[in-house]
Design a protein around this motif. Structure first.
Motif, PDB file in Angstrom:
ATOM      1  N   LEU A 211       0.868  -0.909  -0.556  1.00 44.87           N
ATOM      2  CA  LEU A 211      -0.158   0.293   0.252  1.00 44.87           C
ATOM      3  C   LEU A 211       1.202   1.470  -0.298  1.00 44.87           C
ATOM      4  O   LEU A 211       1.889   1.150   0.604  1.00 44.87           O
ATOM      5  N   PRO A 212       0.959   2.245  -0.800  1.00 47.05           N
ATOM      6  CA  PRO A 212       1.662   3.912  -1.139  1.00 47.05           C
ATOM      7  C   PRO A 212       1.370   4.242   0.202  1.00 47.05           C
ATOM      8  O   PRO A 212       0.648   4.130   0.774  1.00 47.05           O
ATOM      9  N   SER A 213       2.495   4.948   0.243  1.00 48.49           N
ATOM     10  CA  SER A 213       2.500   5.658   2.214  1.00 48.49           C
ATOM     11  C   SER A 213       3.879   6.971   1.475  1.00 48.49           C
ATOM     12  O   SER A 213       4.499   6.394   1.112  1.00 48.49           O
ATOM     13  N   SER A 214       2.950   8.085   2.230  1.00 44.85           N
ATOM     14  CA  SER A 214       3.757   9.266   0.776  1.00 44.85           C
ATOM     15  C   SER A 214       2.751  10.505   1.257  1.00 44.85           C
ATOM     16  O   SER A 214       2.405  10.780   2.346  1.00 44.85           O
ATOM     17  N   PHE A 215       3.869  11.649   2.153  1.00 43.78           N
ATOM     18  CA  PHE A 215       4.006  12.505   2.435  1.00 43.78           C
ATOM     19  C   PHE A 215       2.857  13.511   1.210  1.00 43.78           C
ATOM     20  O   PHE A 215       2.506  12.961  -0.035  1.00 43.78           O
ATOM     21  N   HIS A 216       2.099  14.139   1.922  1.00 40.14           N
ATOM     22  CA  HIS A 216       0.779  15.460   1.972  1.00 40.14           C
ATOM     23  C   HIS A 216       1.151  16.570   1.116  1.00 40.14           C
ATOM     24  O   HIS A 216       1.216  16.884  -0.317  1.00 40.14           O
ATOM     25  N   ASP A 217       1.923  17.379   1.909  1.00 37.44           N
ATOM     26  CA  ASP A 217       1.883  18.850   2.000  1.00 37.44           C
ATOM     27  C   ASP A 217       3.100  19.354   2.646  1.00 37.44           C
ATOM     28  O   ASP A 217       3.530  18.207   3.602  1.00 37.44           O
ATOM     29  N   ILE A 218       4.335  19.890   2.360  1.00 33.98           N
ATOM     30  CA  ILE A 218       5.018  21.038   2.675  1.00 33.98           C
ATOM     31  C   ILE A 218       5.159  22.313   2.817  1.00 33.98           C
ATOM     32  O   ILE A 218       4.716  22.722   2.024  1.00 33.98           O
ATOM     33  N   SER A 219       4.775  23.332   4.007  1.00 34.37           N
ATOM     34  CA  SER A 219       5.479  24.810   3.530  1.00 34.37           C
ATOM     35  C   SER A 219       6.766  24.954   2.512  1.00 34.37           C
ATOM     36  O   SER A 219       7.804  24.245   3.293  1.00 34.37           O
ATOM     37  N   ASP A 220       7.205  26.032   2.616  1.00 35.41           N
ATOM     38  CA  ASP A 220       8.207  26.411   2.659  1.00 35.41           C
ATOM     39  C   ASP A 220       9.503  26.870   3.391  1.00 35.41           C
ATOM     40  O   ASP A 220       8.646  26.867   4.763  1.00 35.41           O
ATOM     41  N   VAL A 221      10.966  26.611   3.870  1.00 34.51           N
ATOM     42  CA  VAL A 221      11.034  26.825   4.904  1.00 34.51           C
ATOM     43  C   VAL A 221      11.355  28.350   5.266  1.00 34.51           C
ATOM     44  O   VAL A 221      12.527  29.357   4.697  1.00 34.51           O
ATOM     45  N   GLU A 222      10.915  28.579   6.559  1.00 38.62           N
ATOM     46  CA  GLU A 222      10.987  29.962   6.871  1.00 38.62           C
ATOM     47  C   GLU A 222      11.865  29.874   7.741  1.00 38.62           C
ATOM     48  O   GLU A 222      12.634  29.407   8.740  1.00 38.62           O
ATOM     49  N   PHE A 223      12.773  31.654   8.061  1.00 38.78           N
ATOM     50  CA  PHE A 223      14.076  31.630   9.115  1.00 38.78           C
ATOM     51  C   PHE A 223      13.610  32.899   9.674  1.00 38.78           C
ATOM     52  O   PHE A 223      13.250  34.213   8.397  1.00 38.78           O
ATOM     53  N   GLN A 224      13.589  33.320  10.693  1.00 42.51           N
ATOM     54  CA  GLN A 224      13.850  34.769  11.641  1.00 42.51           C
ATOM     55  C   GLN A 224      14.738  34.739  12.208  1.00 42.51           C
ATOM     56  O   GLN A 224      14.536  34.040  13.398  1.00 42.51           O
ATOM     57  N   ASP A 225      15.910  35.491  12.536  1.00 39.47           N
ATOM     58  CA  ASP A 225      16.752  35.421  13.002  1.00 39.47           C
ATOM     59  C   ASP A 225      17.786  34.240  13.444  1.00 39.47           C
ATOM     60  O   ASP A 225      17.844  33.353  11.855  1.00 39.47           O
ATOM     61  N   ASN A 226      17.769  33.334  14.461  1.00 43.07           N
ATOM     62  CA  ASN A 226      18.268  32.557  14.942  1.00 43.07           C
ATOM     63  C   ASN A 226      17.266  31.028  14.871  1.00 43.07           C
ATOM     64  O   ASN A 226      17.805  30.044  15.321  1.00 43.07           O
ATOM     65  N   TRP A 227      16.068  31.162  14.301  1.00 44.39           N
ATOM     66  CA  TRP A 227      14.576  30.004  13.779  1.00 44.39           C
ATOM     67  C   TRP A 227      14.617  29.823  13.252  1.00 44.39           C
ATOM     68  O   TRP A 227      14.802  31.141  11.790  1.00 44.39           O
ATOM     69  N   GLY A 228      14.100  28.729  11.983  1.00 39.39           N
ATOM     70  CA  GLY A 228      13.683  28.551  11.283  1.00 39.39           C
ATOM     71  C   GLY A 228      12.297  27.259  11.122  1.00 39.39           C
ATOM     72  O   GLY A 228      12.406  26.599  12.707  1.00 39.39           O
ATOM     73  N   ARG A 229      11.406  27.172  10.761  1.00 45.52           N
ATOM     74  CA  ARG A 229      10.138  25.777  10.484  1.00 45.52           C
ATOM     75  C   ARG A 229       9.641  25.626   9.737  1.00 45.52           C
ATOM     76  O   ARG A 229       9.950  26.520   8.391  1.00 45.52           O
ATOM     77  N   ILE A 230       8.952  25.011   9.378  1.00 44.45           N
ATOM     78  CA  ILE A 230       8.440  24.211   7.770  1.00 44.45           C
ATOM     79  C   ILE A 230       7.432  24.039   9.046  1.00 44.45           C
ATOM     80  O   ILE A 230       7.132  23.106   9.719  1.00 44.45           O
ATOM     81  N   TRP A 231       5.457  24.234   7.883  1.00 40.78           N
ATOM     82  CA  TRP A 231       4.904  23.178   8.167  1.00 40.78           C
ATOM     83  C   TRP A 231       4.470  21.860   7.360  1.00 40.78           C
ATOM     84  O   TRP A 231       4.764  21.677   6.363  1.00 40.78           O
ATOM     85  N   VAL A 232       4.112  21.247   8.157  1.00 42.99           N
ATOM     86  CA  VAL A 232       4.092  19.709   7.591  1.00 42.99           C
ATOM     87  C   VAL A 232       3.049  19.258   7.708  1.00 42.99           C
ATOM     88  O   VAL A 232       1.810  19.036   8.174  1.00 42.99           O
ATOM     89  N   ASP A 233       2.664  18.004   6.827  1.00 45.11           N
ATOM     90  CA  ASP A 233       1.551  17.148   6.300  1.00 45.11           C
ATOM     91  C   ASP A 233       2.051  15.976   5.527  1.00 45.11           C
ATOM     92  O   ASP A 233       1.943  16.095   4.731  1.00 45.11           O
ATOM     93  N   LEU A 234       3.030  14.760   6.906  1.00 42.60           N
ATOM     94  CA  LEU A 234       3.092  13.820   5.971  1.00 42.60           C
ATOM     95  C   LEU A 234       2.278  12.936   5.711  1.00 42.60           C
ATOM     96  O   LEU A 234       3.337  11.632   5.650  1.00 42.60           O
TER      97      LEU A 234
END
Length: 288
Positions: A211-234
């Motif tokens: 049975l296939p198993s795959s990611f659905h979606d992801i956001s761009d990688v954002e940075f503010q000063d010394n922090w970074g983040r991504i939003w994911v839907d695995l």
């Protein structure tokens, strides 16, 4: 006769009085011209020459002396007021070809040297000679109400990432997402994980029917000063996709850019300002 003499005497007196006042008025209206003799002019020039000779300088000589003094003052300021950090950089150029290429013709001009180094740090990072620029410490991993279908993954670095760091981190996340999108993180088809590599066997039909198993979606990688983040839907990908990501980040932190911690979940971390996308205030972005 006496009367005539009296009248004549009176007229005579009046004439003398008129002549006297006429001469006074004439002197006022027509003053004598000022005559300067050549001898007096020559005497004045001789006096100036004597003064110039006594002082030992001429106008041109004084100007040249002033220019020479200003040049000596500039040279003194350059030698005695040259910043110590600029001297260190200038000496380091003798043994570091990359640093010498960065500074170029700015050597000797501290402000221009500072600008060249700042531009280099912003574009390529802080180290000039070492290929390994990461951290010797392991980063911390925490989970805060992590929902694999709708959550942020946060990265805290030791400092604000450079443009090179942003591209490197973004490329890692992008590769991880592409593999997940293509179904790489599917624990239902791990045929070689528990088998011996001396005589490996792989059942292609079994792998095709899984049975296939795959990611659905992801956001761009954002940075503010010394922090970074991504939003994911695995999506339907298995959790070992997170293990794969952490393995990549471990090597990334050790070899290239130090990571303090990775946080799965949470809506806001550090001084993150939602909606702030101004590069002048430390915002950077990597498009997935």
């Amino acid at each position: 006769m006496a009367m005539v003499t009296m009248l004549y005497g009176s007229n005579y007196c009046n004439c003398n009085w008129l002549n006297k006042h006429f001469n006074s008025i004439n002197k006022i209206l027509h003053p004598p011209s000022l005559i300067v003799s050549a001898s007096s002019s020559s005497s004045s020039n001789n006096d100036n020459d004597v003064v110039s000779t006594k002082s030992g300088t001429s106008a041109r000589g004084r100007r040249l002396l002033k220019v020479r003094e200003e040049k000596q003052q500039r040279e003194y300021d350059r030698v005695h007021k040259y910043p110590s950090w600029a001297k260190v950089l200038q000496d380091a150029c003798k043994d570091d070809t990359e640093l010498r290429a960065v500074l170029g013709d700015s050597i000797g001009d501290p402000e221009l040297m500072r600008k060249r180094v700042e531009d280099r740090v912003r574009k390529k990072g802080r180290d000039f000679s070492k290929s390994k620029t990461g951290s010797v410490l392991a980063f911390k991993v925490t989970f805060r109400d992590f929902n694999p279908l709708d959550s942020y993954i946060w990265f805290e670095f030791f400092g604000s990432p450079s443009d090179r760091d942003v591209n490197l981190i973004g490329s890692v996340i992008q590769s991880w997402y592409l593999m997940g999108r293509l179904g790489a993180f599917n624990s239902s088809n791990l045929q070689l994980g528990s088998s011996s590599m001396e005589h490996p066997l792989y059942d292609s039909d079994k792998g095709f029917k899984v049975l296939p198993s795959s990611f659905h979606d992801i956001s761009d990688v954002e940075f503010q000063d010394n922090w970074g983040r991504i939003w994911v839907d695995l999506g339907t990908a298995d959790y070992f996709a997170i293990d794969a990501l952490l393995n990549c980040l471990t090597a990334l932190s050790s070899e290239y850019i130090g990571i303090q911690q990775v946080v799965f979940g949470g809506r806001c971390m550090g001084d993150w300002e939602e909606g702030m996308t101004n590069p002048d205030f430390g915002y950077k972005c990597f498009k997935i």
